[in-house]
Design an enzyme around this catalytic site. Structure first.
Site, PDB file in Angstrom:
ATOM      1  N   LYS A 133      70.425  68.116   1.046  1.00 42.53           N
ATOM      2  CA  LYS A 133      70.210  66.678   1.243  1.00 42.53           C
ATOM      3  C   LYS A 133      70.614  65.898  -0.003  1.00 42.53           C
ATOM      4  O   LYS A 133      71.206  64.816   0.084  1.00 42.53           O
ATOM      5  CB  LYS A 133      68.746  66.420   1.586  1.00 42.53           C
ATOM      6  N   HIS A 273      96.047  89.703  31.953  1.00 44.47           N
ATOM      7  CA  HIS A 273      95.529  88.363  32.231  1.00 44.47           C
ATOM      8  C   HIS A 273      94.133  88.417  32.842  1.00 44.47           C
ATOM      9  O   HIS A 273      93.840  87.788  33.851  1.00 44.47           O
ATOM     10  CB  HIS A 273      96.486  87.589  33.131  1.00 44.47           C
TER      11      HIS A 273
END
Length: 514
Positions: A133, A273
């Site tokens: 922070k 595929h």
């Protein structure tokens, strides 16, 4: 300058601390970190000495103190903060190196609940978040891999630059978020709550990908924080070949999931595929591979292969005959690796001995799929539910037909819906799937299989809504059929099976794969 070091992961700790001291930092530390520093002859002050407050509650409270958090959170650009810190004897802390208690490792070890609970860090996340922070004044380091870069910047510039502090801030918040997600996931698992009211997911990036499904899409590969006991693509060791692509990883996972359906015998799976184009079992791995490849030689070109036994020299030689994208197997013999080394672009993945176990099973986990604005989550269709197979035709399947039906049913759930699979008892013969109606899937499989479908078993992932699909399967030469059943026209479909002299089994379980 003051730095606070408190780490469970002590990789690189000593050289990092030595570098900080050389640059003029005074060090604060706690527990095992302090002991490691003193053992290395590095001067450091215990946090309790700095705060003038003892550690309490068995070490649960050490750093939760104004002289620590005030030193981290002070906004040095504000005169009021500086005056307040001075009044309370709070010295600014400009660097914090913290990583958290080994919660995940403790869970993985099988520790009891009480021990796991003690590994939920409180002070560590508080310091990390406070430092992140106040990144304008504090450099927070949660990853030992960042130590060298931070030291180099301090040596060159006498300070950690803002861009680096921002980068470290982002990493710090990701670190605590992932930690909290792990705790939440463990608590949900303890409560047998797979779908909690709020879901937090935590994965670590394994690699950036060259691109996603297509070159204009960005992509990355993330994996879990610790390796499971079951074989996975995410933790398989890459032995050689080009960098894995997004599509490679998808196809490898599909291939691995299917080969795990057949742990009892050597098995070869070929995926193209995300769809099986060759599956076979045999007593010899090379025979299984050659049989699987023969199902559809055209589609096997450029395919992805999964094998569930160590790759020997003869299997490697057979694979080297065809262009393949990737192979995943439990292991490779030295002779096999020598053969496949000639295929420099071929990606070889080693999944480990669990894949070769006759009792190997797919991992029971959750499957997720993103949609716009949300996420779909479900149990993976990995473990067959309890089946109540029921013969509904006049004729029961023969033992050979029953073996073929079981083989076809296992493969069928790995084919896109509407899925149709023709097989013998040891190999895939033809498949059709991904169509908007089931009869088209049957016809596609018939076109691929031709005469080899005579005497085959046919599986359908969902019920036959009309008899036309079954009629086509019978015309192709199938002598038995397996499907979930449950259609309002089941009686019509069963009658069609009896007309063709086919044995029909219903499972009561559907295997849609969208």
């Amino acid at each position: 300058m003051l730095a606070l070091l408190s780490v469970s992961d002590k990789r690189g700790l000593v050289p990092f601390a030595q570098g900080l001291v050389h640059l003029g930092f005074r060090l604060l530390s706690t527990g095992g970190t302090l002991e490691a520093l003193k053992s290395a002859g590095i001067p450091a002050t215990q946090v309790s000495e700095h705060t003038k407050s003892p550690e309490i509650l068995g070490g649960r409270v050490k750093t939760l103190h104004p002289r620590i958090h005030g030193g981290i959170l002070g906004r040095l650009e504000l005169e009021a903060d500086r005056e307040e810190m001075k009044a309370h004897g709070i010295e600014p802390i400009s660097l914090v190196a913290v990583n958290l208690y080994p919660f995940r490792q403790t869970v993985s070890s099988g520790a009891a609940e009480a021990e796991v609970i003690e590994q939920i860090d409180i002070g560590g996340p508080a310091m990390v978040r406070a430092s992140a922070k106040n990144f304008r004044h504090v450099a927070v380091v949660v990853d030992p891999d960042d130590y060298p870069a931070v030291l180099a910047e301090l040596e060159q510039q006498k300070a950690v630059g803002e861009s680096t502090r921002r980068k470290l801030m982002r990493k710090a918040f990701a670190h605590t978020a992932a930690y909290d997600a792990s705790i939440s996931a463990w608590l949900s698992a303890q409560a047998a709550e797979p779908f909690p009211g709020e879901l937090s997911l935590s994965f670590r990036k394994a690699q950036d990908l060259r691109y996603g499904e297509n070159p204009h899409q960005r992509g990355a590969f993330y994996r879990e924080h610790s390796a499971p006991s079951e074989p996975t693509v995410g933790f398989a060791k890459v032995l050689q070949g080009k960098e894995l692509s997004y599509n490679n990883i998808l196809d490898l996972d599909a291939a691995l999931g299917l080969v795990l359906e057949f742990p009892e015998r050597p098995t070869a799976v070929i995926i193209k595929h995300n769809t099986p184009c060759g599956v076979a079992v045999d007593d010899a791995l090379v025979k299984a591979y050659r049989t699987a490849r023969s199902v559809d030689e055209i589609s096997a070109f450029g395919g992805i292969v999964a094998l569930n036994r160590e790759v020997d020299e003869s299997t490697a030689q057979a694979m080297a005959e065809t262009f393949l994208e990737a192979v995943i197997a439990p292991s490779y013999s030295p002779a096999a690796l020598q053969v496949l080394a000639a295929k420099k672009n071929l990606r070889l993945l080693e999944a480990g001995p669990a894949l070769a176990s006759p009792t190997a099973r797919p991992r029971a986990q959750l499957d997720g799929r993103s949609v716009s604005g949300g996420l779909l989550l479900m149990d993976r269709d990995a473990v067959e539910p309890e089946l109540s197979w029921k013969v509904v035709s006049k004729r029961s399947p023969t033992p050979d037909e029953e073996r073929a039906l079981r083989f076809a049913w296992k493969v069928c759930k790995h084919v896109k819906s509407n899925a149709i699979v023709f097989s013998s008892g040891s190999q895939l013969l033809a498949q059709g799937g991904g169509q908007t109606n089931r009869v088209d899937s049957v016809r596609i499989a018939m076109q691929r299989g031709g005469e080899v479908l005579k005497g085959s078993a046919v599986a359908s992932d969902a019920f036959f809504p009309f008899r036309d699909g079954l009629d086509e399967a019978a015309r192709a030469g199938a002598t038995c059929v397996i499907h979930p059943g449950g259609s309002v026209r089941d009686a019509e479909v069963i009658a069609a099976a009896d007309e063709h002299g086919m044995a029909m089994v219903v499972t009561g379980v559907r295997h849609f794969r969208h």
